[in-house]
Write a protein that holds these residues in place. Structure first.
Motif, PDB file in Angstrom:
ATOM      1  N   ASN A 165      32.265  30.944  34.811  1.00 15.57           N
ATOM      2  CA  ASN A 165      33.159  33.052  34.065  1.00 15.57           C
ATOM      3  C   ASN A 165      32.501  33.730  35.282  1.00 15.57           C
ATOM      4  O   ASN A 165      31.664  34.664  35.637  1.00 15.57           O
ATOM      5  CB  ASN A 165      31.586  33.031  32.990  1.00 15.57           C
ATOM      6  CG  ASN A 165      32.072  34.284  32.769  1.00 15.57           C
ATOM      7  OD1 ASN A 165      33.435  34.603  32.259  1.00 15.57           O
ATOM      8  ND2 ASN A 165      31.206  34.735  32.380  1.00 15.57           N
ATOM      9  N   GLU A 207      37.364  29.886  35.106  1.00 14.80           N
ATOM     10  CA  GLU A 207      36.118  29.532  33.468  1.00 14.80           C
ATOM     11  C   GLU A 207      35.566  28.978  33.320  1.00 14.80           C
ATOM     12  O   GLU A 207      34.855  29.135  32.969  1.00 14.80           O
ATOM     13  CB  GLU A 207      37.804  28.694  33.079  1.00 14.80           C
ATOM     14  CG  GLU A 207      37.634  28.243  31.687  1.00 14.80           C
ATOM     15  CD  GLU A 207      39.061  28.439  30.492  1.00 14.80           C
ATOM     16  OE1 GLU A 207      38.729  28.113  29.050  1.00 14.80           O
ATOM     17  OE2 GLU A 207      40.068  27.336  31.284  1.00 14.80           O
ATOM     18  N   ARG A 222      26.666  38.170  36.001  1.00 14.69           N
ATOM     19  CA  ARG A 222      28.000  38.720  35.897  1.00 14.69           C
ATOM     20  C   ARG A 222      29.562  38.958  37.288  1.00 14.69           C
ATOM     21  O   ARG A 222      30.325  38.612  36.785  1.00 14.69           O
ATOM     22  CB  ARG A 222      27.930  39.428  34.690  1.00 14.69           C
ATOM     23  CG  ARG A 222      27.436  39.274  33.743  1.00 14.69           C
ATOM     24  CD  ARG A 222      27.604  40.311  32.311  1.00 14.69           C
ATOM     25  NE  ARG A 222      26.464  41.627  32.806  1.00 14.69           N
ATOM     26  CZ  ARG A 222      25.301  41.790  32.571  1.00 14.69           C
ATOM     27  NH1 ARG A 222      24.453  40.730  32.005  1.00 14.69           N
ATOM     28  NH2 ARG A 222      24.949  42.381  32.627  1.00 14.69           N
ATOM     29  N   PRO A 254      38.001  35.416  35.065  1.00 16.13           N
ATOM     30  CA  PRO A 254      37.984  33.738  33.848  1.00 16.13           C
ATOM     31  C   PRO A 254      38.891  34.646  32.650  1.00 16.13           C
ATOM     32  O   PRO A 254      39.347  33.933  31.547  1.00 16.13           O
ATOM     33  CB  PRO A 254      36.371  34.045  33.427  1.00 16.13           C
ATOM     34  CG  PRO A 254      36.023  34.632  34.703  1.00 16.13           C
ATOM     35  CD  PRO A 254      37.268  35.288  35.581  1.00 16.13           C
ATOM     36  N   ASP A 255      39.440  35.435  32.578  1.00 14.69           N
ATOM     37  CA  ASP A 255      40.568  36.010  31.611  1.00 14.69           C
ATOM     38  C   ASP A 255      41.865  35.515  32.273  1.00 14.69           C
ATOM     39  O   ASP A 255      42.490  36.843  30.813  1.00 14.69           O
ATOM     40  CB  ASP A 255      40.096  37.597  31.343  1.00 14.69           C
ATOM     41  CG  ASP A 255      40.863  38.216  32.824  1.00 14.69           C
ATOM     42  OD1 ASP A 255      40.491  37.838  33.361  1.00 14.69           O
ATOM     43  OD2 ASP A 255      40.081  39.611  32.423  1.00 14.69           O
TER      44      ASP A 255
END
Length: 277
Positions: free
Chosen positions: A185, A182, A150, A197-198
């Motif tokens: 991630n 995106e 992550r 990604p956000d």
């Protein structure tokens, strides 16, 4: 795709309002970086990335390179533990214990890189920081499932971004960075354009032509890995890394001209650049 996000310019004010974790305690507290790469013809890429990670504040350094160059590299970088890429069990053990894995610098075979990514990232934990550069990005473009972590930063150049996108990114690198963030991630740092990604986005505008020199990308990947190791979040590591990379080049340009400095000289400027923010 057009850029949906407004980029925030990375300035001293932005960085000072977003300070890096304050180094405390022993070298273990500042994290262990494992750099995996370096074919027998390009071991210097791992050297550059590894030394850049230490200059950026990592506490411990481990290097995995082609067997033919492991001994020489261990002498060239006495601060590091060095193993050969063929030492599978040992390499997996290092990946299990690393806080950050930087994978790709100096690799030159896509099948070997894919196998290494599957092995090393499979052994690393889900919260291990990851920096992917060079041929690791080519492998990712063929199999997005290789990436499981992550806390990841991708550091493509324009050609590598083209492989990841499956098309020419064109002139809108901000949009390309956002699309890749995106899709995978992950935080993406593409020629000074950083996207998450956000939907957050930044741009570092002080980079100049001199940064387009052999080994410069390896140094940038190492800087980001070192910042991740000392506790920065991926977006923070990418932004501070882009600034440290660009401003170190500015400092060197005063002495060597805009295009006369070397990537190894960039590495030597990194700690001072970060310290003077």
């Amino acid at each position: 795709m057009t850029n949906r996000f407004e980029e925030r310019v990375i300035t001293l004010k932005v960085l000072r309002e977003w300070p890096l974790p304050d180094p405390q305690g022993s070298k273990e507290a500042r994290g262990t970086v494992l750099v995996v790469g370096g074919s027998k013809f390009t071991p210097g890429a791992v050297l550059l990335a590894g030394e850049a990670a230490l200059r950026a504040g990592a506490g411990r350094l481990q290097l995995a390179v082609a067997e033919e160059t492991a001994v020489q590299l261990s002498i060239a970088v006495p601060e590091a533990k060095v193993v050969g890429l063929s030492q599978g069990d040992q390499l997996r053990k290092l990946a299990e214990g690393a806080d950050v894995v930087a994978l790709g610098p100096g690799l030159d075979d896509i099948e070997e890189t894919t196998a290494l990514m599957r092995d090393v990232l499979g052994a690393a934990g889900p919260d291990t920081g990851v920096v992917l550069d060079a041929y690791a990005l080519g492998a990712l473009s063929k199999d997005a499932g290789l990436l499981r972590q992550r806390r990841t930063v991708l550091t493509p150049n324009v050609v590598e971004a083209q492989h990841l996108l499956g098309r020419d990114p064109g002139d809108d690198l901000a949009a390309a960075s956002a699309e890749l963030a995106e899709r995978h991630n992950a935080v993406v740092s593409l020629y000074g354009h950083i996207a998450t990604p956000d939907g957050r986005a930044w741009v570092e505008e002080s980079g100049d032509a001199g940064l387009g020199t052999s080994g410069s990308g390896d140094a940038r990947a190492g800087i980001v890995a070192g910042l991740l190791a000392r506790g920065a979040e991926p977006a923070q590591a990418a932004c501070w890394g882009a600034y440290a990379h660009a401003v170190s080049g500015q400092r060197l340009a005063l002495r060597h001209g805009r295009t006369g400095f070397l990537a190894r000289e960039l590495v030597d400027e990194v700690a001072h650049t970060i310290a003077t923010v």
